[in-house]
Motif scaffolding. Structure first.
Motif, PDB file in Angstrom:
ATOM      1  N   LEU A 159     -15.718  12.454   0.531  1.00 12.03           N
ATOM      2  CA  LEU A 159     -14.629  13.297   0.050  1.00 12.03           C
ATOM      3  C   LEU A 159     -13.325  12.556   0.307  1.00 12.03           C
ATOM      4  N   VAL A 160     -12.753  12.000  -0.742  1.00 10.79           N
ATOM      5  CA  VAL A 160     -11.603  11.097  -0.645  1.00 10.79           C
ATOM      6  C   VAL A 160     -10.314  11.920  -0.720  1.00 10.79           C
ATOM      7  N   LYS A 161      -9.524  11.851   0.322  1.00 12.96           N
ATOM      8  CA  LYS A 161      -8.316  12.677   0.388  1.00 12.96           C
ATOM      9  C   LYS A 161      -7.268  12.160  -0.596  1.00 12.96           C
ATOM     10  N   LEU A 162      -6.696  13.107  -1.362  1.00 14.02           N
ATOM     11  CA  LEU A 162      -5.650  12.767  -2.317  1.00 14.02           C
ATOM     12  C   LEU A 162      -4.282  12.690  -1.635  1.00 14.02           C
ATOM     13  N   ASN A 163      -3.404  11.904  -2.213  1.00 17.45           N
ATOM     14  CA  ASN A 163      -2.015  11.827  -1.782  1.00 17.45           C
ATOM     15  C   ASN A 163      -1.221  12.838  -2.598  1.00 17.45           C
ATOM     16  N   LEU A 164      -1.099  14.059  -2.067  1.00 18.86           N
ATOM     17  CA  LEU A 164      -0.493  15.148  -2.825  1.00 18.86           C
ATOM     18  C   LEU A 164       1.021  15.028  -2.958  1.00 18.86           C
ATOM     19  N   ARG A 165       1.615  14.040  -2.282  1.00 23.86           N
ATOM     20  CA  ARG A 165       3.046  13.800  -2.453  1.00 23.86           C
ATOM     21  C   ARG A 165       3.334  12.886  -3.645  1.00 23.86           C
ATOM     22  N   HIS A 166       2.285  12.291  -4.218  1.00 18.92           N
ATOM     23  CA  HIS A 166       2.484  11.368  -5.337  1.00 18.92           C
ATOM     24  C   HIS A 166       2.743  12.177  -6.607  1.00 18.92           C
ATOM     25  N   PRO A 167       3.849  11.925  -7.316  1.00 13.90           N
ATOM     26  CA  PRO A 167       4.174  12.729  -8.500  1.00 13.90           C
ATOM     27  C   PRO A 167       3.077  12.743  -9.555  1.00 13.90           C
ATOM     28  N   ALA A 168       2.411  11.602  -9.775  1.00 12.16           N
ATOM     29  CA  ALA A 168       1.366  11.555 -10.803  1.00 12.16           C
ATOM     30  C   ALA A 168       0.150  12.378 -10.394  1.00 12.16           C
ATOM     31  N   VAL A 169      -0.154  12.403  -9.099  1.00 16.98           N
ATOM     32  CA  VAL A 169      -1.264  13.227  -8.607  1.00 16.98           C
ATOM     33  C   VAL A 169      -0.935  14.702  -8.820  1.00 16.98           C
ATOM     34  N   MET A 170       0.268  15.094  -8.436  1.00 14.55           N
ATOM     35  CA  MET A 170       0.670  16.483  -8.623  1.00 14.55           C
ATOM     36  C   MET A 170       0.646  16.865 -10.098  1.00 14.55           C
ATOM     37  N   ASP A 171       1.156  15.983 -10.957  1.00 14.47           N
ATOM     38  CA  ASP A 171       1.142  16.271 -12.395  1.00 14.47           C
ATOM     39  C   ASP A 171      -0.285  16.436 -12.906  1.00 14.47           C
ATOM     40  N   HIS A 172      -1.200  15.584 -12.417  1.00 17.14           N
ATOM     41  CA  HIS A 172      -2.589  15.656 -12.863  1.00 17.14           C
ATOM     42  C   HIS A 172      -3.222  16.984 -12.449  1.00 17.14           C
TER      43      HIS A 172
END
Length: 452
Positions: A159-172
């Motif tokens: 389970l790979v933790k996401l970087n939720l501060r990254h704008p592209a991750v949040m947009d996705h």
């Protein structure tokens, strides 16, 4: 008292873990054609309506490697469960039958088959997605032999933790939520491991979801901590009430109703920490042993559910537990908690054949008494195997009296206001005489009385 969105005031939830309940293969081969196993849930609709359920929490449904919490693609339904159209049709059918639907939002982490993580594996430091994952560094090897390290959820590197501060991750992720609301018309989300999520992400999700729909409901999985950190006008509407989950069963096992009484007072009493928070109440779920496996006396299921349906909060039933099913997790396997169930077979042969009817009575009672849905809480009397409390709302006061003993018990208590009599709404409307404010009643064994 409460700050529910309007529909959640009336909600009685049913929780289904679809990969298990629908008999999906344990692993996804990512090549087989979609099989519409989600359609199996249609057969449960008459049963849900019989129970008085009007909201369904569906566990993970999007493309994943194995158990659903290891997402591979947020934008498409897991082929083991069907197609996007399968889910859209199911939600439409549920809505037509008066059942709201919330889905699992698994935003803290993804599986190793997630497309962006695959790109990092393929392209290494040249991948455009290296910054999508928490603490990903090309300075060593992962436990799976990758030429890089990364942060896994709770030490689980599948389970790979996401970087939720990254704008592209949040947009996705927010784009996925938009697609779920637009394509499937969902009514809300249950946020997996909400206690691990970045608060800025939660606040952004709150704003975004309210723009999609003003009554979009956000409920978070929180095991430990002060629930007020998550439930607020700018964050979540509700979180899981794990404190009372524990007290619900252990108070029966230990013959110690002082435990659950303490939790109720601490949370909801006159000085309670969570008096205004509509917490999500449950007796079991896909992560913990079924409550029938925790109780030492099967008959205690009946007063336990009486507590669940009359305590403050939003009650939820985990699929199969309304029949008294047992199930325990082991150190390495929780499949016993998430079985494939044949409803017709269960209805013909189950451990507690009278329990579904009892839950239906409790659900109908809850819906008929506003004080049970929105009222405050005040303890009236407590003993080792008995508890009496009152719920009051807009002039209506309801007295709930629970008995865990295997024999009838005589109890006496004083009302808050003088009355000539009370009516037992749970047991056929029986009249109970009152002398001024003094009430004397007999509590039936392993059951309850609800007096108005």
């Amino acid at each position: 008292m409460n700050t529910f969105p309007h529909w959640a005031q009336e909600a009685i939830f049913y929780h289904i873990y679809p990969l298990g309940a629908c008999g999906a293969p344990q692993r996804n081969d990512f090549s087989s054609p979609a099989i519409a196993r989600l359609e199996n849930i249609r057969a449960w609709l008459p049963h849900l309506k019989y129970l008085g359920v009007n909201a369904l929490y569906l566990g993970p449904v999007f493309e994943s490697s194995a158990h659903g919490y290891d997402t591979a693609d947020y934008y498409h339904v897991d082929r083991r469960l069907g197609s996007d159209e399968t889910l859209a049709t199911l939600v439409d059918t549920l809505h037509q039958n008066g059942v709201r639907v919330i889905l699992d939002g698994v935003f803290n982490h993804v599986g190793r088959d997630f497309w962006a993580f695959r790109d990092v594996q393929k392209n290494g430091s040249n991948s455009a997605y290296c910054d999508w994952f928490a603490n990903l560094r090309f300075e060593g090897s992962s436990p799976f032999g990758d030429p890089f390290t990364y942060e896994g959820w709770n030490g689980n590197y599948d389970l790979v933790k996401l970087n939720l501060r990254h704008p592209a991750v949040m947009d996705h992720l927010l784009g996925a939520v938009r697609s779920w609301e637009e394509r499937f018309h969902i009514d809300g989300l249950r946020l997996d491991v909400a206690d691990c999520l970045d608060m800025q992400f939660i606040e952004a999700l709150h704003i975004f979801s309210r723009e999609l729909s003003p009554d979009f409901w956000l409920m978070g999985e929180v095991v430990h901590g002060d629930y007020r950190n998550w439930v607020s006008p700018t964050r979540l509407d509700s979180v899981t009430n794990y404190e009372c989950y524990k007290g619900l069963y252990s108070s029966f096992v230990d013959k110690n109703f002082f435990e659950i009484a303490y939790a109720f007072n601490r949370q909801f009493g006159p000085e309670g920490m969570y008096r205004n928070l509509p917490l999500y109440a449950f007796a079991d779920n896909h992560d913990v042993n079924r409550v029938a496996s925790l109780l030492t006396q099967p008959a205690h299921l009946f007063p336990l559910y009486c507590l669940l349906f009359t305590m403050p909060g939003v009650p939820s039933i985990y699929y199969g537990s309304e029949f008294g099913l047992t199930g325990k997790r082991t150190q390495n396997d929780d499949s016993d908690l998430r079985p494939c169930l044949d409803l017709a077979a269960l209805q013909q042969n189950c451990p507690q054949p009278h329990l579904p009817a009892a839950l239906a009575r409790l659900a109908a009672l809850r819906q008929s008494l506003p004080a049970l849905k929105q009222g405050d809480y005040q303890q009236v009397w407590v003993n080792h195997e008995q508890l009496i409390f009152a719920r009051s709302f807009e002039g209506q006061t309801v007295y709930v009296a629970i008995n865990a003993a295997e024999q009838p018990v005589e109890v006496q208590f004083d009302l808050f206001q003088p009355a000539d009599s009370l009516q037992d709404k749970l047991n056929g409307g029986e009249q109970v005489s009152v002398q001024n404010k003094h009430c004397h009643i007999t509590l039936p064994p392993c059951w309850a009385r609800v007096l108005v």
